[in-house]
Design a protein around this motif. Structure first.
Motif, mmCIF file in Angstrom:
data_model
loop_
_atom_site.group_PDB
_atom_site.id
_atom_site.type_symbol
_atom_site.label_atom_id
_atom_site.label_comp_id
_atom_site.label_asym_id
_atom_site.label_seq_id
_atom_site.Cartn_x
_atom_site.Cartn_y
_atom_site.Cartn_z
ATOM 1 N N MET A 152 0.851 -1.174 0.000
ATOM 2 C CA MET A 152 0.000 0.000 0.000
ATOM 3 C C MET A 152 0.892 1.232 0.000
ATOM 4 N N SER A 153 0.548 2.167 -0.849
ATOM 5 C CA SER A 153 1.330 3.383 -0.998
ATOM 6 C C SER A 153 0.530 4.566 -0.466
ATOM 7 N N ALA A 154 1.186 5.493 0.227
ATOM 8 C CA ALA A 154 0.523 6.694 0.745
ATOM 9 C C ALA A 154 1.044 7.923 0.012
ATOM 10 N N VAL A 155 0.127 8.786 -0.375
ATOM 11 C CA VAL A 155 0.480 10.010 -1.101
ATOM 12 C C VAL A 155 -0.034 11.211 -0.317
ATOM 13 N N PRO A 156 0.874 11.993 0.285
ATOM 14 C CA PRO A 156 0.439 13.199 0.995
ATOM 15 C C PRO A 156 0.037 14.290 0.002
ATOM 16 N N LEU A 157 -1.058 14.986 0.305
ATOM 17 C CA LEU A 157 -1.554 16.025 -0.586
ATOM 18 C C LEU A 157 -1.080 17.416 -0.197
ATOM 19 N N GLY A 158 -0.501 17.574 0.971
ATOM 20 C CA GLY A 158 -0.018 18.882 1.403
ATOM 21 C C GLY A 158 -1.109 19.688 2.069
ATOM 22 N N ASP A 159 -0.791 20.941 2.391
ATOM 23 C CA ASP A 159 -1.748 21.759 3.128
ATOM 24 C C ASP A 159 -2.467 22.799 2.271
ATOM 25 N N ASP A 160 -1.942 23.125 1.108
ATOM 26 C CA ASP A 160 -2.549 24.159 0.270
ATOM 27 C C ASP A 160 -2.846 23.610 -1.120
ATOM 28 N N LEU A 161 -4.121 23.389 -1.393
ATOM 29 C CA LEU A 161 -4.564 22.911 -2.702
ATOM 30 C C LEU A 161 -5.408 23.985 -3.382
ATOM 31 N N GLY A 162 -4.941 25.224 -3.286
ATOM 32 C CA GLY A 162 -5.610 26.332 -3.955
ATOM 33 C C GLY A 162 -5.522 26.165 -5.467
ATOM 34 N N ALA B 6 -2.340 25.502 -7.212
ATOM 35 C CA ALA B 6 -1.693 24.211 -6.963
ATOM 36 C C ALA B 6 -2.279 23.077 -7.799
ATOM 37 N N ALA B 7 -3.351 23.333 -8.532
ATOM 38 C CA ALA B 7 -4.047 22.269 -9.257
ATOM 39 C C ALA B 7 -3.163 21.574 -10.296
ATOM 40 N N THR B 8 -2.381 22.326 -11.038
ATOM 41 C CA THR B 8 -1.511 21.726 -12.055
ATOM 42 C C THR B 8 -0.435 20.854 -11.417
ATOM 43 N N ASP B 9 0.165 21.360 -10.346
ATOM 44 C CA ASP B 9 1.172 20.564 -9.636
ATOM 45 C C ASP B 9 0.552 19.300 -9.041
ATOM 46 N N LEU B 10 -0.670 19.424 -8.515
ATOM 47 C CA LEU B 10 -1.360 18.257 -7.957
ATOM 48 C C LEU B 10 -1.594 17.213 -9.038
ATOM 49 N N LYS B 11 -2.029 17.661 -10.206
ATOM 50 C CA LYS B 11 -2.269 16.740 -11.320
ATOM 51 C C LYS B 11 -0.982 16.003 -11.694
ATOM 52 N N GLN B 12 0.117 16.714 -11.770
ATOM 53 C CA GLN B 12 1.402 16.089 -12.098
ATOM 54 C C GLN B 12 1.856 15.136 -10.995
ATOM 55 N N HIS B 13 1.643 15.532 -9.751
ATOM 56 C CA HIS B 13 2.022 14.705 -8.599
ATOM 57 C C HIS B 13 1.247 13.388 -8.606
ATOM 58 N N GLN C 124 -11.555 18.825 -8.534
ATOM 59 C CA GLN C 124 -11.827 18.213 -9.836
ATOM 60 C C GLN C 124 -10.679 17.292 -10.244
ATOM 61 N N VAL C 125 -9.453 17.701 -10.001
ATOM 62 C CA VAL C 125 -8.290 16.854 -10.296
ATOM 63 C C VAL C 125 -8.383 15.564 -9.486
ATOM 64 N N LEU C 126 -8.709 15.683 -8.212
ATOM 65 C CA LEU C 126 -8.807 14.496 -7.357
ATOM 66 C C LEU C 126 -9.945 13.578 -7.797
ATOM 67 N N CYS C 127 -11.085 14.149 -8.163
ATOM 68 C CA CYS C 127 -12.213 13.329 -8.643
ATOM 69 C C CYS C 127 -11.824 12.567 -9.906
ATOM 70 N N SER C 128 -11.159 13.236 -10.816
ATOM 71 C CA SER C 128 -10.725 12.593 -12.055
ATOM 72 C C SER C 128 -9.732 11.471 -11.766
ATOM 73 N N PHE C 129 -8.800 11.724 -10.870
ATOM 74 C CA PHE C 129 -7.793 10.733 -10.499
ATOM 75 C C PHE C 129 -8.453 9.494 -9.893
ATOM 76 N N VAL C 130 -9.348 9.701 -8.940
ATOM 77 C CA VAL C 130 -10.031 8.577 -8.289
ATOM 78 C C VAL C 130 -10.849 7.801 -9.318
ATOM 79 N N ARG C 131 -11.551 8.500 -10.210
ATOM 80 C CA ARG C 131 -12.364 7.839 -11.232
ATOM 81 C C ARG C 131 -11.495 7.013 -12.188
ATOM 82 N N GLN C 132 -10.364 7.563 -12.623
ATOM 83 C CA GLN C 132 -9.471 6.821 -13.515
ATOM 84 C C GLN C 132 -9.002 5.529 -12.863
ATOM 85 N N ARG C 133 -8.653 5.613 -11.597
ATOM 86 C CA ARG C 133 -8.199 4.415 -10.894
ATOM 87 C C ARG C 133 -9.350 3.421 -10.719
#
Length: 105
Positions: A1-11, A14-21, A48-57
């Motif tokens: 199991m892998s854990a991915v920290p999202l950080g404290d600021d997802l303004g 930060a959306a583009t960096d989150l998508k790349q991460h 929206q980035v997180l929803c797309s990521f979860v849906r793809q998985r």
């Protein structure tokens, strides 16, 4: 199991960096745990980035869960109606905070 920290600021900035991460974890075969426990600020674009990521998985048959979820993250997901898409507990199961969320919409 892998854990991915999202950080404290997802303004919005930060959306583009989150998508790349997250992109490097889309095809991880092991169950993935996203850590949103320190998120203090979140914008619709990042959700929206997180929803797309979860849906793809999900479509690939891969498990994605949230380990820790801050109240700010939970409130933003509830206000935007994406809690179920992210796999978060429904509002009846959690303590609802009625304070305003910055940049929720």
């Amino acid at each position: 199991m892998s854990a991915v920290p999202l950080g404290d600021d997802l303004g919005i900035e930060a959306a583009t960096d989150l998508k790349q991460h997250l992109a490097m974890h889309v095809a991880d075969a092991a169950p993935l745990v996203l850590d949103a426990g320190t998120v203090q600020r979140i914008h619709t674009a990042s959700l929206q980035v997180l929803c797309s990521f979860v849906r793809q998985r999900q479509q690939a048959g891969l498990a994605t869960d949230f380990g820790a979820v801050s109240q700010s993250f939970r409130d933003a997901a509830r206000l935007l109606g994406v809690g179920r898409q992210l796999g978060l507990p429904v509002a009846d199961d959690i303590n609802i905070n009625t304070q305003q969320v910055e940049n929720a919409a």
